[in-house]
Design a protein around this motif. Structure first.
Motif, mmCIF file in Angstrom:
data_model
loop_
_atom_site.group_PDB
_atom_site.id
_atom_site.type_symbol
_atom_site.label_atom_id
_atom_site.label_comp_id
_atom_site.label_asym_id
_atom_site.label_seq_id
_atom_site.Cartn_x
_atom_site.Cartn_y
_atom_site.Cartn_z
ATOM 1 N N SER A 194 -4.348 5.253 -0.676
ATOM 2 C CA SER A 194 -3.298 6.262 -0.576
ATOM 3 C C SER A 194 -1.914 5.647 -0.408
ATOM 4 O O SER A 194 -0.906 6.337 -0.556
ATOM 5 N N LEU A 195 -1.868 4.351 -0.082
ATOM 6 C CA LEU A 195 -0.591 3.669 0.082
ATOM 7 C C LEU A 195 -0.308 2.803 -1.143
ATOM 8 O O LEU A 195 -1.198 2.124 -1.647
ATOM 9 N N THR A 196 0.902 2.830 -1.610
ATOM 10 C CA THR A 196 1.271 2.028 -2.769
ATOM 11 C C THR A 196 2.468 1.146 -2.445
ATOM 12 O O THR A 196 3.114 1.302 -1.405
ATOM 13 N N GLY A 197 2.760 0.223 -3.344
ATOM 14 C CA GLY A 197 3.940 -0.618 -3.195
ATOM 15 C C GLY A 197 3.902 -1.476 -1.954
ATOM 16 O O GLY A 197 2.855 -1.971 -1.531
ATOM 17 N N THR A 198 5.065 -1.646 -1.335
ATOM 18 C CA THR A 198 5.210 -2.517 -0.174
ATOM 19 C C THR A 198 4.341 -2.062 0.991
ATOM 20 O O THR A 198 3.725 -2.890 1.676
ATOM 21 N N ALA A 199 4.265 -0.747 1.207
ATOM 22 C CA ALA A 199 3.472 -0.225 2.323
ATOM 23 C C ALA A 199 1.995 -0.544 2.133
ATOM 24 O O ALA A 199 1.303 -0.948 3.065
ATOM 25 N N GLY A 200 1.501 -0.387 0.915
ATOM 26 C CA GLY A 200 0.110 -0.679 0.638
ATOM 27 C C GLY A 200 -0.206 -2.155 0.796
ATOM 28 O O GLY A 200 -1.251 -2.529 1.341
ATOM 29 N N ALA A 201 0.702 -3.010 0.328
ATOM 30 C CA ALA A 201 0.506 -4.458 0.431
ATOM 31 C C ALA A 201 0.506 -4.897 1.895
ATOM 32 O O ALA A 201 -0.317 -5.723 2.306
ATOM 33 N N ALA A 202 1.436 -4.350 2.689
ATOM 34 C CA ALA A 202 1.517 -4.703 4.107
ATOM 35 C C ALA A 202 0.264 -4.256 4.852
ATOM 36 O O ALA A 202 -0.245 -4.975 5.725
ATOM 37 N N GLN A 203 -0.254 -3.085 4.519
ATOM 38 C CA GLN A 203 -1.467 -2.595 5.159
ATOM 39 C C GLN A 203 -2.655 -3.489 4.829
ATOM 40 O O GLN A 203 -3.457 -3.833 5.702
ATOM 41 N N ALA A 204 -2.768 -3.900 3.571
ATOM 42 C CA ALA A 204 -3.888 -4.759 3.160
ATOM 43 C C ALA A 204 -3.872 -6.084 3.896
ATOM 44 O O ALA A 204 -4.927 -6.637 4.230
ATOM 45 N N LEU A 205 -2.676 -6.621 4.167
ATOM 46 C CA LEU A 205 -2.563 -7.931 4.814
ATOM 47 C C LEU A 205 -2.927 -7.894 6.296
ATOM 48 O O LEU A 205 -2.967 -8.940 6.948
ATOM 49 N N LYS A 206 -3.221 -6.723 6.836
ATOM 50 C CA LYS A 206 -3.696 -6.630 8.212
ATOM 51 C C LYS A 206 -5.175 -6.966 8.318
ATOM 52 O O LYS A 206 -5.694 -7.148 9.420
ATOM 53 N N GLY A 207 -5.856 -7.030 7.166
ATOM 54 C CA GLY A 207 -7.274 -7.364 7.152
ATOM 55 C C GLY A 207 -7.518 -8.717 6.520
ATOM 56 O O GLY A 207 -6.754 -9.166 5.661
ATOM 57 N N ALA A 208 -8.600 -9.374 6.927
ATOM 58 C CA ALA A 208 -8.913 -10.695 6.379
ATOM 59 C C ALA A 208 -9.139 -10.640 4.878
ATOM 60 O O ALA A 208 -8.790 -11.573 4.151
#
Length: 410
Positions: A194-208
């Motif tokens: 549901s998140l795209t762009g910078t927000a989606g990328a930042a969220q993904a980087l919270k996980g290994a």
């Protein structure tokens, strides 16, 4: 013991208050975690199983070499029987064939998924237990998507998991990501469609998983002709929050032998042209620091990269032994870890700052990175540096002071 834990909590809370505000300090004190140091479920039955006519290798004691010899002696039919009867044992046995481990872990996750679905639908359970089960169901469904390569899976406690990106069996360059606090099965893959762009990328980087994917993609971009593999290794019980566990090395001491076993298994089941690179984030750098003196790869010196580090439980790089070459990413201004005191007193704290001039690390630039989880964000100098180190392209690494001193002589 109660006084010591109170002292730890007070010290950590003060640090967080000083650096990130009272709201963050409210979450500083957390429950003590129980380290997993025993082999997975099914190991006892495995050890006593005599169907092959001889003793089975003990998952609690067997070396990766012994495991490789054992599995290598089996027929395909025998291997498949073991996968069916003992998926958790086979899936977590360092030294076992990679494809067999992927298969066994997929089966173990399917069994756990069925169990958690039943728990999520069980009205006799407390609401919190049903919610936790539903969360685990969602993560398992993610991990069971065809094509994902799960190298390790253990549903005990908060859940342990390791995933491979790339072809580990044929990769010329292999990297292992060792994450820090708050990493477990529920937080392993934080991607959100549901998140795209910078927000989606930042969220993904919270996980290994997201961090490993980012590194693998950068390696492919930098050197498309090199076959690479990245392992997201959430294979140990991490601290929760910024409480007592994060301030001591207890969990890291339990984790280090597990990391050493992983590397021993990789030495037999993968064949890169150089020793696997270790990328150690936050509390993961404490794990790497404790494991370092025991790392001696037949493929040469192991590059060990630390970032967002609270210290490595040593006072200088020399204490890590001659089997590793330590790199430290310059701390970015938005990383709260800089507010943690770099000291060790009575078992509290993790020693000297790896980025300090007198520690002895090769300090590299992290331009563009922001925050504790931002070192592998797309376009950052730190991400490119991590890829260059993992690829052995030392001449392309950007030093923190841009004068090339960090790669002199390499």
């Amino acid at each position: 013991m109660r006084f010591r834990r109170t002292l730890i909590a007070a010290m950590v809370s003060f640090t967080v208050l000083a650096g990130t505000g009272a709201a963050a300090a409210g979450a500083a004190v957390s429950d003590e975690q129980i380290a997993i140091t025993t082999p997975p479920a099914g190991s006892k039955a495995w050890v006593h199983d005599q169907w092959l006519g001889h003793d089975m290798p003990n998952p609690a004691k067997a070396t990766a070499a012994e495991a490789a010899d054992f599995f290598g002696s089996l027929s395909q039919a025998q291997q498949q029987r073991l996968v069916r009867d003992y998926p958790l044992v086979v899936g977590n046995f360092d030294g076992a064939p990679l494809a067999l481990r992927y298969q066994a872990n997929a089966l173990a996750m399917e069994q756990e998924l069925s169990r958690q679905k039943d728990r999520a639908a069980n009205s006799a359970l407390a609401v919190t237990d049903r919610s936790a089960a539903a969360t685990r169901v969602a993560m398992l469904q993610k991990l069971l998507v065809p094509g994902r390569q799960i190298l390790a899976f253990d549903p005990r406690g908060r859940g342990l998991v390791a995933e491979v990106y790339g072809d580990l069996a044929t990769a010329q360059r292999v990297s292992v990501l060792v994450p820090g606090s708050d990493m477990d099965l529920a937080h392993f893959d934080r991607s959100d469609p549901s998140l795209t762009g910078t927000a989606g990328a930042a969220q993904a980087l919270k996980g290994a998983a997201g961090v490993a994917q980012s590194l693998h993609a950068e390696e492919s971009r930098v050197s498309p002709g090199t076959s690479t593999a990245v392992i997201a290794w959430s294979g140990y019980v991490t601290p929760v929050g910024l409480g007592a566990d994060a301030a001591t090395a207890r969990l890291a001491e339990a984790a280090a032998p597990r990391l050493e076993s992983l590397l021993a298994g990789l030495n037999l089941t993968s064949h890169p042209v150089a020793a696997p690179t270790l990328l150690c984030h936050s509390y993961g750098s404490v794990v790497c620091g404790i494991a370092a003196p025991h790392i001696h790869s037949t493929e040469g010196v192991t590059d060990m990269v630390v970032f967002g580090s609270p210290g490595m439980d040593v006072q200088n790089a020399a204490a890590l032994g001659d089997g590793v070459r330590v790199w430290a990413a310059a701390r970015n201004p938005g990383d709260w870890i800089g507010n943690v005191p770099y000291l060790e007193i009575g078992g509290l704290g993790h020693g000297a700052d790896p980025t300090s001039p007198d520690f002895g690390s090769h300090v590299i630039a992290s331009t563009g990175a922001n925050g504790h989880n931002g070192y592998l964000a797309d376009g950052t100098t730190s991400l490119r540096n991590f890829a260059d180190i993992a690829l052995g392209r030392y001449a392309d690494v950007v030093c923190s002071n841009n004068n090339g001193a960090c790669v002199s002589g390499l």
